[in-house]
Write an enzyme that holds these catalytic residues in place. Structure first.
Site, PDB file in Angstrom:
ATOM      1  N   ARG A  42     -69.942 -66.835 -47.651  1.00  0.00           N
ATOM      2  CA  ARG A  42     -70.420 -68.319 -48.149  1.00  0.00           C
ATOM      3  C   ARG A  42     -71.787 -68.630 -47.560  1.00  0.00           C
ATOM      4  O   ARG A  42     -71.872 -68.178 -46.479  1.00  0.00           O
ATOM      5  CB  ARG A  42     -69.206 -69.258 -47.561  1.00  0.00           C
ATOM      6  CG  ARG A  42     -67.835 -68.952 -48.036  1.00  0.00           C
ATOM      7  CD  ARG A  42     -66.823 -70.078 -47.261  1.00  0.00           C
ATOM      8  NE  ARG A  42     -66.811 -71.342 -47.903  1.00  0.00           N
ATOM      9  CZ  ARG A  42     -66.038 -71.710 -48.958  1.00  0.00           C
ATOM     10  NH1 ARG A  42     -65.402 -71.095 -49.422  1.00  0.00           N
ATOM     11  NH2 ARG A  42     -66.211 -72.990 -49.306  1.00  0.00           N
ATOM     12  N   ASP A  49     -52.070 -77.662 -43.387  1.00  0.00           N
ATOM     13  CA  ASP A  49     -52.155 -76.245 -42.899  1.00  0.00           C
ATOM     14  C   ASP A  49     -51.159 -76.051 -41.886  1.00  0.00           C
ATOM     15  O   ASP A  49     -50.605 -74.699 -41.806  1.00  0.00           O
ATOM     16  CB  ASP A  49     -53.608 -75.607 -42.472  1.00  0.00           C
ATOM     17  CG  ASP A  49     -54.468 -75.489 -43.559  1.00  0.00           C
ATOM     18  OD1 ASP A  49     -54.147 -75.837 -44.730  1.00  0.00           O
ATOM     19  OD2 ASP A  49     -55.588 -75.004 -43.409  1.00  0.00           O
TER      20      ASP A  49
HETATM   21  C1  LIG Z   1     -63.264 -70.781 -46.643  1.00  0.00           C
HETATM   22  C2  LIG Z   1     -62.136 -71.831 -47.084  1.00  0.00           C
HETATM   23  C3  LIG Z   1     -62.382 -72.555 -48.166  1.00  0.00           C
HETATM   24  C4  LIG Z   1     -61.508 -73.589 -48.553  1.00  0.00           C
HETATM   25  N1  LIG Z   1     -61.650 -74.108 -49.662  1.00  0.00           N
HETATM   26  C5  LIG Z   1     -60.898 -75.234 -50.085  1.00  0.00           C
HETATM   27  C6  LIG Z   1     -60.930 -75.611 -51.403  1.00  0.00           C
HETATM   28  O1  LIG Z   1     -61.905 -75.597 -52.116  1.00  0.00           O
HETATM   29  N2  LIG Z   1     -59.955 -76.651 -51.642  1.00  0.00           N
HETATM   30  C7  LIG Z   1     -59.016 -77.091 -50.939  1.00  0.00           C
HETATM   31  O2  LIG Z   1     -58.172 -78.087 -51.257  1.00  0.00           O
HETATM   32  N3  LIG Z   1     -58.667 -76.558 -49.701  1.00  0.00           N
HETATM   33  C8  LIG Z   1     -59.705 -75.441 -49.111  1.00  0.00           C
HETATM   34  N4  LIG Z   1     -59.491 -74.911 -48.007  1.00  0.00           N
HETATM   35  C9  LIG Z   1     -58.375 -75.289 -47.154  1.00  0.00           C
HETATM   36  C10 LIG Z   1     -58.596 -76.476 -46.472  1.00  0.00           C
HETATM   37  O3  LIG Z   1     -59.886 -76.479 -45.749  1.00  0.00           O
HETATM   38  C11 LIG Z   1     -57.312 -76.731 -45.469  1.00  0.00           C
HETATM   39  O4  LIG Z   1     -56.508 -76.738 -46.228  1.00  0.00           O
HETATM   40  C12 LIG Z   1     -57.495 -78.017 -44.939  1.00  0.00           C
HETATM   41  O5  LIG Z   1     -58.891 -78.141 -44.239  1.00  0.00           O
HETATM   42  C13 LIG Z   1     -56.414 -78.271 -44.010  1.00  0.00           C
HETATM   43  O6  LIG Z   1     -56.404 -79.372 -43.266  1.00  0.00           O
HETATM   44  P1  LIG Z   1     -55.426 -79.859 -42.120  1.00  0.00           P
HETATM   45  O7  LIG Z   1     -56.202 -80.891 -41.621  1.00  0.00           O
HETATM   46  O8  LIG Z   1     -54.115 -79.567 -42.341  1.00  0.00           O
HETATM   47  O9  LIG Z   1     -56.294 -78.657 -41.050  1.00  0.00           O
HETATM   48  P2  LIG Z   1     -57.593 -78.455 -40.178  1.00  0.00           P
HETATM   49  O10 LIG Z   1     -58.584 -78.901 -41.479  1.00  0.00           O
HETATM   50  O11 LIG Z   1     -57.644 -77.002 -39.727  1.00  0.00           O
HETATM   51  O12 LIG Z   1     -57.622 -79.498 -39.081  1.00  0.00           O
HETATM   52  C14 LIG Z   1     -57.058 -79.328 -38.051  1.00  0.00           C
HETATM   53  C15 LIG Z   1     -57.605 -80.229 -36.881  1.00  0.00           C
HETATM   54  O13 LIG Z   1     -56.892 -80.133 -35.597  1.00  0.00           O
HETATM   55  C16 LIG Z   1     -57.493 -79.687 -34.587  1.00  0.00           C
HETATM   56  N5  LIG Z   1     -56.810 -78.997 -33.850  1.00  0.00           N
HETATM   57  C17 LIG Z   1     -56.297 -77.590 -33.989  1.00  0.00           C
HETATM   58  N6  LIG Z   1     -55.485 -77.162 -32.781  1.00  0.00           N
HETATM   59  C18 LIG Z   1     -55.384 -78.106 -32.178  1.00  0.00           C
HETATM   60  C19 LIG Z   1     -54.522 -78.480 -30.907  1.00  0.00           C
HETATM   61  N7  LIG Z   1     -53.813 -77.471 -30.352  1.00  0.00           N
HETATM   62  N8  LIG Z   1     -54.906 -79.608 -30.258  1.00  0.00           N
HETATM   63  C20 LIG Z   1     -55.620 -80.586 -30.731  1.00  0.00           C
HETATM   64  N9  LIG Z   1     -56.345 -80.456 -31.905  1.00  0.00           N
HETATM   65  C21 LIG Z   1     -56.080 -79.598 -32.741  1.00  0.00           C
HETATM   66  C22 LIG Z   1     -58.676 -78.842 -35.130  1.00  0.00           C
HETATM   67  O14 LIG Z   1     -59.859 -79.096 -34.476  1.00  0.00           O
HETATM   68  C23 LIG Z   1     -58.827 -79.807 -36.488  1.00  0.00           C
HETATM   69  O15 LIG Z   1     -59.865 -80.712 -36.458  1.00  0.00           O
HETATM   70  C24 LIG Z   1     -60.268 -73.984 -47.815  1.00  0.00           C
HETATM   71  C25 LIG Z   1     -60.316 -73.283 -46.411  1.00  0.00           C
HETATM   72  C26 LIG Z   1     -61.247 -72.283 -46.101  1.00  0.00           C
HETATM   73  C27 LIG Z   1     -60.977 -71.597 -44.661  1.00  0.00           C
END
Ligand SMILES: Cc1cc2nc3c(=O)[nH]c(=O)nc-3n(C[C@H](O)[C@H](O)[C@H](O)COP(=O)(O)OP(=O)(O)OC[C@H]3O[C@@H](n4cnc5c(N)ncnc54)[C@H](O)[C@@H]3O)c2cc1C
Length: 385
Positions: free
Chosen positions: A166, A293
């Site tokens: 990427r 996630d």
């Molecule tokens: C390369 C790539 C491409 C992608 N492309 C797509 C796409 O095209 N379309 C799509 O829908 N999805 C896509 N995704 C998936 C998407 O990015 C994730 O599903 C989404 O970001 C999940 O959101 P979340 O808030 O659950 O977790 P995250 O975005 O991982 O956020 C978690 C947050 O919690 C914080 N955190 C973690 N552990 C702790 C802790 N112990 N204590 C306090 N804070 C903590 C982190 O710092 C972060 O801010 C892609 C992912 C990747 C890696």
């Protein structure tokens, strides 16, 4: 309602480039008109789409997304989703949180989750050893959430055998090569365009925006991939790997030139890891619940993880609002029923979407041009009725 957000980073992290956001989540933004306004402002409304073989031979000429949808018999006004810039969407959510007067508590790394069923509280322990309790703790800490210990079952990451290169960089870098600049230009100098390249063992897409050039290529694992936005590799490595494409037909020279125009230390080699669905998303007393996630990680190539995370957030918030403060446990369980078990007893909706993302990514990455012509292959979309 008193909401606290704890974040392990010391500031907002807007790493990442573009991603695909599904309409199933974004059409719900209409319930937050100010946020919807910002979303509309950052979205591409006039994007074009063009498709090539990996060799550079055109397959479907450049046309507006709406026209292409109509040609497929779909409603041009409701595309299944749109490509968005991840940092802009992230900032949009941060603005919304600020508007609601919620403070993000940075440098708060959660190391443990717990619940007390008798007192009806969930809690976390942060790295400094402090305990923080609430009526409900929402674990939105992404893959490998620390809440897995309490919720039951720690899923292991399994290599899929595939990875993604990427790169996103200022469009001026294309000035290094006029042919590349011309080929990857916007339509009529003003319409952003997504170009896709389908080939054996790899597929690629590029997005040309007024200020930014982005390219992504899914490929077989090379050994240098990591599940990290900081894992940059040399451009030379990509060029060497492109040469190894199976079959007589090599990657389009123009794509190789695009790789050469990419500034050093920009290309990320992101490992695509699969994690099995988790057996549960809540603690036994439903005072800790996982979303996004943390609950269900999607293969990044599915283009669906963020979409599902947004759906989770809206579903949970709606159930909590309807249930009220005295029915938190029931509200959480209702949310799980909608999201996890769509049709009782055993059909697990989100798990099916996880698997579908895996198989669609596999299909996209395995185009054999010697056998594919004259035969239609459709990506799965599932039957969600
Ligand atoms: C390369 C790539 C491409 C992608 N492309 C797509 C796409 O095209 N379309 C799509 O829908 N999805 C896509 N995704 C998936 C998407 O990015 C994730 O599903 C989404 O970001 C999940 O959101 P979340 O808030 O659950 O977790 P995250 O975005 O991982 O956020 C978690 C947050 O919690 C914080 N955190 C973690 N552990 C702790 C802790 N112990 N204590 C306090 N804070 C903590 C982190 O710092 C972060 O801010 C892609 C992912 C990747 C890696």
């Amino acid at each position: 309602m008193n909401v606290r957000i704890m974040e392990r980073n010391s500031t907002i992290n807007t790493a990442g480039d573009m991603f695909f956001l599904g309409l199933s989540a974004t059409h719900l933004f209409r319930n937050w008109p100010e946020m919807k306004e910002e979303y509309d402002a950052i979205s591409l409304h006039d994007a074009y789409l063009e498709t090539f073989r990996h060799t550079g031979v055109p397959l479907v000429k450049a046309m507006p997304v709406a026209v292409r949808l109509r040609a497929q018999g779909l409603d041009p006004n409701t595309p299944p989703g749109t490509f968005q810039m991840r940092p802009l969407v992230y900032k949009m959510f941060v603005h919304q949180v600020e508007k609601l007067g919620i403070k993000v508590e940075f440098d708060h790394q959660v190391v443990e989750y717990y619940e007390n069923i008798e007192t009806g509280k969930g809690g976390v322990v942060t790295k400094d050893g402090k305990k923080h309790e609430a009526d409900l703790v929402i674990a939105a800490d992404g893959v490998g959430s620390k809440s897995q210990v309490l919720v039951g079952g720690q899923v292991r990451a399994v290599p899929s055998g595939r990875a993604m290169w990427r790169a996103a960089f200022p469009i001026e870098h294309l000035d290094k090569n006029p042919e590349v600049k011309e080929f990857f230009s916007m339509v009529d100098g003003k319409h952003p365009i997504v170009r896709t390249f389908l080939g054996p063992a790899a597929y690629a897409l590029t997005l040309t925006r007024p200020d930014t050039m982005i390219w992504i290529m899914n490929h077989d694992a090379t050994g240098t991939e990591m599940e990290s936005w900081n894992n940059t590799i040399e451009n030379e490595e990509v060029l060497t790997e492109l040469d190894k494409v199976p079959g007589a037909h090599k990657w389009a020279p123009i794509f190789q030139e695009l790789v050469k125009c990419t500034p050093e230390k920009t290309i990320i080699n992101f490992n695509l890891l699969w994690r099995d669905p988790q057996p549960s998303w809540t603690s036994p007393g439903a005072r800790v619940v996982q979303i996004g996630d943390s609950a269900h990680s999607f293969l990044p190539a599915s283009g669906n993880g963020a979409t599902q995370a947004i759906e989770d957030a809206i579903s949970l918030a709606t159930c909590l609002k309807k249930g009220g403060k005295n029915n938190i446990e029931q509200a959480v369980r209702a949310h799980i029923r909608f999201r996890y078990i769509a049709s009782p007893p055993f059909f697990t909706r989100t798990a099916c979407a996880q698997k579908l993302g895996f198989s669609n990514a596999e299909l996209l990455q395995e185009t054999n041009w010697d056998t594919v012509m004259g035969r239609e292959t459709h990506l799965g979309s599932g039957d969600w009725d």
